[in-house]
Every structure is written in C-alpha cells, then in structure tokens.
Enzyme design. Structure first.
Site, PDB file in Angstrom:
ATOM      1  N   GLY A  41       3.701  14.993   4.790  1.00 54.00           N
ATOM      2  CA  GLY A  41       5.179  14.532   5.068  1.00 54.00           C
ATOM      3  C   GLY A  41       4.989  13.816   6.510  1.00 54.00           C
ATOM      4  O   GLY A  41       6.071  13.723   7.126  1.00 54.00           O
ATOM      5  N   GLY A  42       3.897  13.430   6.910  1.00 52.19           N
ATOM      6  CA  GLY A  42       3.876  13.002   8.171  1.00 52.19           C
ATOM      7  C   GLY A  42       4.629  11.666   8.589  1.00 52.19           C
ATOM      8  O   GLY A  42       5.338  11.552   9.712  1.00 52.19           O
ATOM      9  N   ILE A  53       1.696   7.942  -8.164  1.00 60.30           N
ATOM     10  CA  ILE A  53       2.117   6.631  -7.881  1.00 60.30           C
ATOM     11  C   ILE A  53       1.777   5.586  -9.167  1.00 60.30           C
ATOM     12  O   ILE A  53       2.439   4.378  -9.191  1.00 60.30           O
ATOM     13  CB  ILE A  53       1.680   5.721  -6.630  1.00 60.30           C
ATOM     14  CG1 ILE A  53       2.349   6.623  -5.486  1.00 60.30           C
ATOM     15  CG2 ILE A  53       1.856   4.348  -6.518  1.00 60.30           C
ATOM     16  CD1 ILE A  53       1.682   6.566  -4.155  1.00 60.30           C
ATOM     17  N   SER A 103       0.510   5.685   3.347  1.00 58.76           N
ATOM     18  CA  SER A 103      -0.736   6.121   3.715  1.00 58.76           C
ATOM     19  C   SER A 103      -1.729   5.917   2.678  1.00 58.76           C
ATOM     20  O   SER A 103      -1.977   7.199   2.293  1.00 58.76           O
ATOM     21  CB  SER A 103      -1.117   7.087   4.703  1.00 58.76           C
ATOM     22  OG  SER A 103      -0.153   7.465   5.204  1.00 58.76           O
ATOM     23  N   CYS A 136      -7.881   6.558   1.726  1.00 61.84           N
ATOM     24  CA  CYS A 136      -8.660   5.826   2.841  1.00 61.84           C
ATOM     25  C   CYS A 136     -10.184   6.014   2.470  1.00 61.84           C
ATOM     26  O   CYS A 136     -11.007   4.902   3.018  1.00 61.84           O
ATOM     27  CB  CYS A 136      -8.531   6.313   4.302  1.00 61.84           C
ATOM     28  SG  CYS A 136      -8.728   7.996   4.577  1.00 61.84           S
ATOM     29  N   SER A 142      -3.803  13.515   7.297  1.00 58.52           N
ATOM     30  CA  SER A 142      -2.428  13.174   8.061  1.00 58.52           C
ATOM     31  C   SER A 142      -2.433  12.038   9.052  1.00 58.52           C
ATOM     32  O   SER A 142      -3.569  11.314   9.343  1.00 58.52           O
ATOM     33  CB  SER A 142      -1.738  14.306   8.318  1.00 58.52           C
ATOM     34  OG  SER A 142      -0.227  14.049   8.464  1.00 58.52           O
TER      35      SER A 142
HETATM   36  C1  LIG Z   1      -4.194   9.545   3.654  1.00 60.77           C
HETATM   37  S1  LIG Z   1      -3.294  10.616   2.552  1.00 60.77           S
HETATM   38  C2  LIG Z   1      -1.914  10.562   3.410  1.00 60.77           C
HETATM   39  C3  LIG Z   1      -1.288  11.607   3.875  1.00 60.77           C
HETATM   40  C4  LIG Z   1       0.163  11.509   4.749  1.00 60.77           C
HETATM   41  N1  LIG Z   1       0.269  10.550   5.307  1.00 60.77           N
HETATM   42  C5  LIG Z   1       0.457  12.905   5.545  1.00 60.77           C
HETATM   43  O1  LIG Z   1       0.943  12.709   6.531  1.00 60.77           O
HETATM   44  O2  LIG Z   1      -0.132  13.876   5.173  1.00 60.77           O
HETATM   45  C6  LIG Z   1      -3.185  10.170   1.082  1.00 60.77           C
HETATM   46  C7  LIG Z   1      -2.547  11.021   0.235  1.00 60.77           C
HETATM   47  O3  LIG Z   1      -2.445  10.157  -1.208  1.00 60.77           O
HETATM   48  C8  LIG Z   1      -2.408  11.006  -2.086  1.00 60.77           C
HETATM   49  N2  LIG Z   1      -2.657  10.475  -3.365  1.00 60.77           N
HETATM   50  C9  LIG Z   1      -3.537   9.676  -3.681  1.00 60.77           C
HETATM   51  N3  LIG Z   1      -3.509   8.999  -5.047  1.00 60.77           N
HETATM   52  C10 LIG Z   1      -2.166   9.207  -5.283  1.00 60.77           C
HETATM   53  C11 LIG Z   1      -1.450   8.863  -6.393  1.00 60.77           C
HETATM   54  N4  LIG Z   1      -1.969   7.961  -7.444  1.00 60.77           N
HETATM   55  N5  LIG Z   1      -0.116   9.079  -6.504  1.00 60.77           N
HETATM   56  C12 LIG Z   1       0.156   9.767  -5.365  1.00 60.77           C
HETATM   57  N6  LIG Z   1      -0.387  10.261  -4.294  1.00 60.77           N
HETATM   58  C13 LIG Z   1      -1.615  10.178  -4.330  1.00 60.77           C
HETATM   59  C14 LIG Z   1      -3.625  11.992  -2.069  1.00 60.77           C
HETATM   60  O4  LIG Z   1      -3.330  13.532  -2.626  1.00 60.77           O
HETATM   61  C15 LIG Z   1      -3.343  12.190  -0.260  1.00 60.77           C
HETATM   62  O5  LIG Z   1      -2.545  13.364  -0.032  1.00 60.77           O
END
Ligand SMILES: C[S@@+](CC[C@H](N)C(=O)[O-])C[C@H]1O[C@@H](n2cnc3c(N)ncnc32)[C@H](O)[C@@H]1O
EC number: 2.1.1.204
Length: 396
Positions: free
Chosen positions: A20-21, A62, A81, A84, A380
């Site tokens: 939730g960042g 997504i 985000s 990566c 995050s």
């Molecule tokens: C770089 S992290 C983002 C973290 C976030 N900004 C935070 O503050 O914690 C990417 C996130 O995307 C999620 N993710 C990856 N593929 C996804 C998808 N197809 N649908 C939803 N979430 C996904 C991962 O589980 C991961 O927690």
C-alpha cells in the site's frame, strides 16, 4: 479546492499495490482522494495492506482487468509500481519477453482503448526501466492519448534521507491539465522543484495566484504543498533543521534519527556462518553514518547487494578490526572472535520502514515473520519521494 484544481476527491486506482505504499503516499500528501480500486496478487502483501487499511478488496490480478471495468472505475489518477524483475540484471533483463511484464502490457493496451483515459499517471520502477521496450510501449500509448510527461531518476538521498533507492518515476498528465514544472524529454536526475527550507516569514508570504514563485536560494519553482511536506518531515525528525538551506540533499541526516532504541538485538545479529563467509562484502554503517544501501527483498537472507548492516559496538573501529583480521590466517578461529566483537546486526523492519519514510501509524501484522517483512519492504517505495512526486503531479 484541491491542488489539481478539482473540487471532488481524486479517484485513485492503485495497481500492483503491494503493502500500500502508493496509498500511504496519497494519504500523506493531504490531497482528498478515494481509492476506486486496488490490485495485488501476493497474499503477504495483501495481509499488510489490509492490516493498515481494513475493509479493502481481496486479491485481484491485473490480467483480469477488462476495458469495461476500467471504464466503470473512471480513475482520475493511476498510481502503480509494476514488477521490476524483468528490468534488473538479476532478473536477466528479459523486458517484454518476461511473463511478469504481461500485465503491464495488458494495461497499456487497455489504456490505449479507453474513451476517457485517466487525467494523471504516476509510475515507479527500477532504474533501468528507462531503457526498456516496455517503457517504449508505454510512451507510445501516452503519445496517442495526448499526455505530457516527465521522467525522473531519483533517490531519497536527494531529500536528505540517508538511504539510497534510485528509482525510475514517470509523471504523466493529460495535455489539458498544465504541469507546474517545465517538462522535457530528458530524464531528470534531480527534483526540479525547490526543496529549500525557507524561513517562517518566507513560508507565510502570499503567493501571487498568476505567478509561479521562484525560490531566491536555488532559482527553482516553489511548490507550496511540497514545502510544507518536507518541512514537516524534517521537522519531525529534527527541529534544528528549521533553517534556510540550499538543498535537502545537503542536510544528510544521520542514521541515528531512524534507529530504534531499546530493542532486543539478538535476533538481528549476523550469524557466525555469515560473518565468516561474507565479512569482506558486507556494507557496514554505524549510527552516525549518513548513508545506507538500498534494502532489497533478499535482505537478511542473501548478503551481497541486499542492504547495509549496522555496527552495534560503538567502542570499536571497523578499520582497525579489519586490519587485525587481515593479519590472521583464513582458518584462524580468532577471526570470528574479532568479527563478533563488532556486533554487526541487520536493520529491523521498523527501522527500514522509517528509512523508507513510512509514517508512524503504518505497521505490520504480528503474524508476519522477519523474512516476510523484509521481502515486502524490498518491493515497496520511498513514501517521501512518491508523496513529493504526487504533489508535483497534482499541483498546477
Ligand atoms: C514492485 S511491487 C509494488 C509494491 C508496492 N508499490 C508497495 O508499496 O508495496 C510489484 C507488486 O505487483 C504485484 N503483482 C505482480 N503481478 C501482478 C498482477 N498480474 N496483478 C496484480 N498484482 C501483481 C506483486 O505481487 C508485487 O507486490
């Protein structure tokens, strides 16, 4: 009225929401907003999210997002985000070939077809994303949907936070909504808004509605909401910082402002095996250090390049101990005795939360293990950087 000139709360769609960042940054920005949707698939991340924001939706992939659903959510802002790993060396830089990029490509294709695209987009990713084909596809969509945008490569060190976390950021806005900064095709490596702390009387000086104020110290545009945020943040850490300064990066707070006191360090001490095997590649800091390395999701598990360790014994000098070490044979048991005296330990998850500028109210559910906390934190964002960027995005 909001900084973006809108009366209604901003409708924010939060994608890849993790712990939730992005939502925390939106909350810290003081903007009025509603989260119209939040998409995440990782159960641990969701548990942390729901612990801090109860009554939030369950897991959503997504890949399952449809055009109709996106139209019905009608977001003003998308904050995201995307994963990566496809853009990192360890992830083999497979870019659009990596299946973990599929959901971003799916989203881009939906945005291309939207009749009312979101007014604003804020995207965060690793440094390296700017050279990817995924970014090119994103730019193509932005062009076709009449966005203007600015890209940045920024680290919290730019804001005086003693933690490196160089990240790529994109701020995109529909042409109709003016940017408060000059935008260019170049990726900016510093925040092009004024980050100076100004004297109290300067802060209270009225800002002419039609003229953007330029800071007398640094010559950059002053963003009022950003001024207050940074002043509050640094003021909370250390009141002495209410002084006119040239730039926040000059402030260089020491790690001691971010450390927990009275903790049981035992669970955080480095194990003998780690000390013996990896002592030469540790990134070592102490409480007075004004820097630390980026904490990644392998922190506490892998040693190389995953984050700094802190020296717990303030009476001993690291260089002196390592000098003595170099005079001993590799298998000599005295080496380990020497190393143990330094009391190297990992940063606690709470300390990392602080270095990543999460507010005090944010916490982890008690059920989470240390390893799980490090993993989700490594994924995050730095809240101060993203809050600042969100304010710049929304201010006119
Ligand atoms: C770089 S992290 C983002 C973290 C976030 N900004 C935070 O503050 O914690 C990417 C996130 O995307 C999620 N993710 C990856 N593929 C996804 C998808 N197809 N649908 C939803 N979430 C996904 C991962 O589980 C991961 O927690």
């Amino acid at each position: 009225m909001q900084a973006n000139g809108m009366q209604q709360p901003l409708r924010i769609l939060e994608l890849y929401s993790g712990i939730g960042g992005m939502r925390v940054a939106a909350k810290e920005s003081g903007l009025q907003f509603d989260i119209v949707g939040s998409y995440e698939i990782n159960t641990t991340a969701l548990e942390v999210y729901q612990h801090n924001f109860p009554k939030t939706p369950k897991a959503y992939n997504i890949m399952g997002l449809t055009l109709d659903h996106l139209e019905s959510l009608s977001p003003d802002v998308i904050m995201m985000s995307p994963p990566c790993q496809p853009f990192t060396r360890q992830g083999l830089k497979r870019d659009v070939e990596d299946t973990r990029t599929s959901s971003l490509l799916h989203l881009i294709s939906l945005l291309e077809k939207l009749s009312h695209p979101p007014k604003m987009i804020l995207l965060e990713n690793v440094a390296g994303f700017e050279k990817s084909l995924a970014r090119e596809q994103l730019m193509e969509m932005l062009r076709s949907k009449n966005y203007v945008w600015q890209e940045f490569l920024l680290s919290p060190t730019e804001f005086g936070i003693p933690n490196s976390r160089l990240r790529y950021y994109l701020l995109a806005k529909q042409q109709l909504y003016p940017f408060c900064l000059d935008v260019s095709n170049e990726i900016k490596e510093e925040l092009t808004a004024c980050l100076c702390i100004r004297r109290e009387r300067d802060i209270q000086a009225p800002v002419l509605p039609d003229a953007r104020e330029i800071c007398a110290n640094c010559g950059k545009p002053v963003i009022n909401s950003l001024q207050n945020l940074l002043r509050d943040f640094h003021g909370n850490i250390n009141n002495e910082l209410h002084q006119p300064r040239k730039s926040y990066s000059d402030l260089s707070l020491s790690l001691s402002s971010f450390m927990e006191s009275d903790i049981n360090v035992e669970p955080y001490l480095l194990k003998d095996k780690v000390l013996s095997k990896y002592c030469m590649i540790l990134d070592i800091v102490d409480r007075e250090s004004k820097r630390s390395c980026c904490f990644t999701k392998g922190y506490g598990h892998y040693v190389e390049g995953t984050g700094s360790v802190i020296k717990g014994n303030s009476d001993l000098d690291v260089d002196e101990v390592y000098n003595k070490l170099s005079r001993l044979e590799l298998g000599d048991p005295k080496r380990l005795d020497l190393l143990k005296q330094l009391k190297f330990r990992y940063f606690t998850a709470s300390e990392i939360l602080r270095l990543m500028c999460f507010p005090k109210w944010f916490s982890f559910p008690p059920s989470l293990t240390m390893k799980q906390k490090y993993r989700v934190l490594g994924n995050s964002i730095n809240i101060l950087v993203v809050t600042s960027l969100l304010l710049i995005l929304c201010e006119r």
